[in-house]
Design a protein around this motif. Structure first.
Motif, short mmCIF file in Angstrom:
data_model
loop_
_atom_site.label_atom_id
_atom_site.label_comp_id
_atom_site.label_asym_id
_atom_site.label_seq_id
_atom_site.Cartn_x
_atom_site.Cartn_y
_atom_site.Cartn_z
N VAL B 214 4.34 -7.51 -30.79
CA VAL B 214 4.60 -6.08 -30.73
C VAL B 214 5.45 -5.75 -29.51
O VAL B 214 6.39 -4.95 -29.58
CB VAL B 214 3.27 -5.30 -30.70
CG1 VAL B 214 3.54 -3.82 -30.51
CG2 VAL B 214 2.48 -5.55 -31.96
N GLY B 217 8.97 -6.32 -30.21
CA GLY B 217 9.54 -5.22 -30.99
C GLY B 217 9.85 -4.01 -30.13
O GLY B 217 10.87 -3.35 -30.30
N MET B 218 8.96 -3.73 -29.19
CA MET B 218 9.17 -2.57 -28.32
C MET B 218 10.36 -2.81 -27.39
O MET B 218 11.18 -1.92 -27.17
CB MET B 218 7.91 -2.29 -27.51
CG MET B 218 6.72 -1.86 -28.37
SD MET B 218 5.17 -1.73 -27.43
CE MET B 218 5.31 -0.06 -26.78
N ALA B 221 13.51 -2.38 -29.19
CA ALA B 221 13.83 -0.98 -29.48
C ALA B 221 14.27 -0.23 -28.23
O ALA B 221 14.56 0.96 -28.29
CB ALA B 221 12.62 -0.29 -30.11
N GLY B 222 14.28 -0.92 -27.10
CA GLY B 222 14.79 -0.29 -25.88
C GLY B 222 13.76 0.43 -25.05
O GLY B 222 14.09 1.20 -24.16
N LEU B 223 12.47 0.18 -25.32
CA LEU B 223 11.43 0.86 -24.54
C LEU B 223 11.32 0.31 -23.14
O LEU B 223 10.76 0.95 -22.26
CB LEU B 223 10.09 0.74 -25.26
CG LEU B 223 9.77 1.85 -26.24
CD1 LEU B 223 8.70 1.42 -27.23
CD2 LEU B 223 9.30 3.10 -25.51
#
Lengths: 291, 291
Positions: B214, B217-218, B221-223
């Motif tokens: 996870v 994935g974050m 996504a550019g977090l």
DNA sequence: CCTTCCCTGTGAAATCATGCACAGGGACAA
DNA sequence: TTGTCCCTGTGCATGATTTCACAGGGAAGG
């Protein structure tokens, strides 16, 4: 028959771990006769003999090991209660935990949270992936994003979009791959598993997993074809979709939180934004089509 | 203080779910005075008041809900014991379950299992991803592939390779992204989390997750930037590595099974093949370099 | 061989938990 | 207001659990 006393498990576990009534009794700080009787009571109430008695002590036969492992789970859960009880502190302000299935945690939510994070930079957004016991563990997060037909009573939420499923396989092998991947663990008790049982004969199943993310990885490695949530299948370049999404397999995606917490303004805002993020991706979620 | 009786939790849960001593007593088939005293005993032994007493019944204040959720976990675990006890059946032949962390289940094991599956097509290989309670739930699988410094006593296994970690971030934002992603859940109690605490000030943490998959994935996504196992970071084209893997963070990867099952030929073969698969990818696992 | 030690298993006394009966109080309807 | 109902909380008799003390048996060591 079911005299049903959780505390007996504590004695069972202690005997299993210490190897004898006497050692367990010492560890528990009780008389060994007590342990003897509690074990006997447990075995009788469940109608079986759990331990092998010998003059040297009590032994668990290997085929009974699973019971002990399950009992250890109980112990871990009890520990968790204690820890929860101890650190009864509230969650820190400015930090919100969102829980969802691992599929959504990997495939869609990071994007949505990234948008939200750029608009609300002071917020710390944690993702908690939890496939199993979702209804039980839900309090490890403030907001839940859950594909399900309906919502438990004590949750309050709305439907943001629908999740579609389709069959995917490795791009290079593609149609040639006649093997299937099955659904294990909690996924085995879903309508999806029933549908899959109608598609794939048992002898054609080369493997399985308890998580769609893992299944996607296995399908991409060429182990077989798998039913996957569309956004997950589409997000992996190594995969190709073999057929259109099955409309009868669509599931609503709920964005929910505990009824008690529904009014907290910060959570309400976040819920709205997640709902909007899902709604904007409705086509992607249901059919895998990028808007 | 710690009179420690698991059975009290059953009463706590019943009162929480039925809303009053009397209702819980009816449901449990005991006298309400018994419930009263067990609840009192539980609260006293833990040194707090769990319920709000009112003439209308017992209510749990929202901040105590977590305790109830944890107790529900216990109930689920107890159920699992019963089910295990009932269906004490053995696993089906020709089917082997392999458990590992979600990172390895996604990034490396599918490849390895695909190789094995093509050599042993009669075998059904299931992957069970389990980050938490790995040591406890290990009996839900026959073989465990685990990054850890050492192996619990009742497991028997060997080291196949080492797992390296490095910092990754979204390719397009890359170095500009100054935010970090933290480790939550069970990952928060690892040496990795300590190392991360030395790198990122708390106010720079924009989010977190309890799973590396996870987190990947974050980050994609550019977090923010995240510490990830190298094979996981390298396998995502959207990610770029910001620094070389930290040698002090390397962890051995064990391939193990229960000591009792170590001699089963089928399992021994499979363990050897997994070990070989890991060894052949040693550079990829430790540094993210494809051989 | 005997001694010692640690184990399981059993009977009687003491302790503890449970059930019962009842007091007190709030809510609601007549 | 009165009566009813459902709730919590308390003393006391009863019954179940636990402890204690002891019997019996296998293993290890002199």
């Amino acid at each position: 028959m079911h005299r049903d006393n959780w505390d007996d498990l504590r004695f069972v576990l202690a005997v299993a771990e210490h190897g004898s009534l006497a050692a367990a009794a010492r560890a528990l700080g009780v008389n060994h006769a007590t342990v003897l009787r509690r074990i006997a009571a447990f075995e009788q109430s469940h109608g079986l003999t759990l331990f092998e008695r010998s003059p040297a002590g009590y032994r668990i036969p290997p085929e009974r090991l699973k019971v002990i492992e399950a009992a250890r789970e109980v112990a871990a859960a009890v520990d968790a209660v204690s820890r929860t009880l101890r650190g009864a502190g509230a969650a820190p302000a400015g930090r919100v935990r969102v829980t969802s299935t691992d599929s959504l945690c990997v495939a869609v939510l990071p994007e949505i949270l990234a948008e939200i994070s750029s608009e609300m930079p002071e917020l710390r957004l944690d993702l908690v992936a939890a496939n199993e016991r979702l209804d039980l563990a839900r309090l490890s997060a403030e907001i839940a994003v859950r594909p399900a037909m309906s919502l438990p009573d004590d949750l309050s939420g709305e439907i943001g979009a629908e999740l579609g499923f389709a069959v995917y396989a490795q791009r290079v092998q593609g149609e040639r791959c006649r093997q299937w991947l099955g659904l294990g663990g909690t996924l085995a008790r879903t309508p999806l598993a029933d549908w899959l049982a109608g598609q794939a004969e048992p002898e054609r199943i080369a493997g399985g997993a308890d998580s769609f993310v893992v299944l996607a990885g296995m399908a991409a490695a060429g182990l077989g074809r798998a039913v996957l949530p569309c956004p997950l299948g589409e997000s992996d370049a190594r995969l190709v979709r073999l057929a259109a999404p099955q409309p009868e397999l669509r599931v609503p995606i709920w964005v929910a939180c505990h009824a008690e917490l529904a009014d907290v303004p910060r959570l309400a805002t976040l819920r709205r934004r997640i709902l909007r993020g899902l709604a904007r991706r409705a086509a992607y979620l249901a059919c895998g089509v990028r808007a």
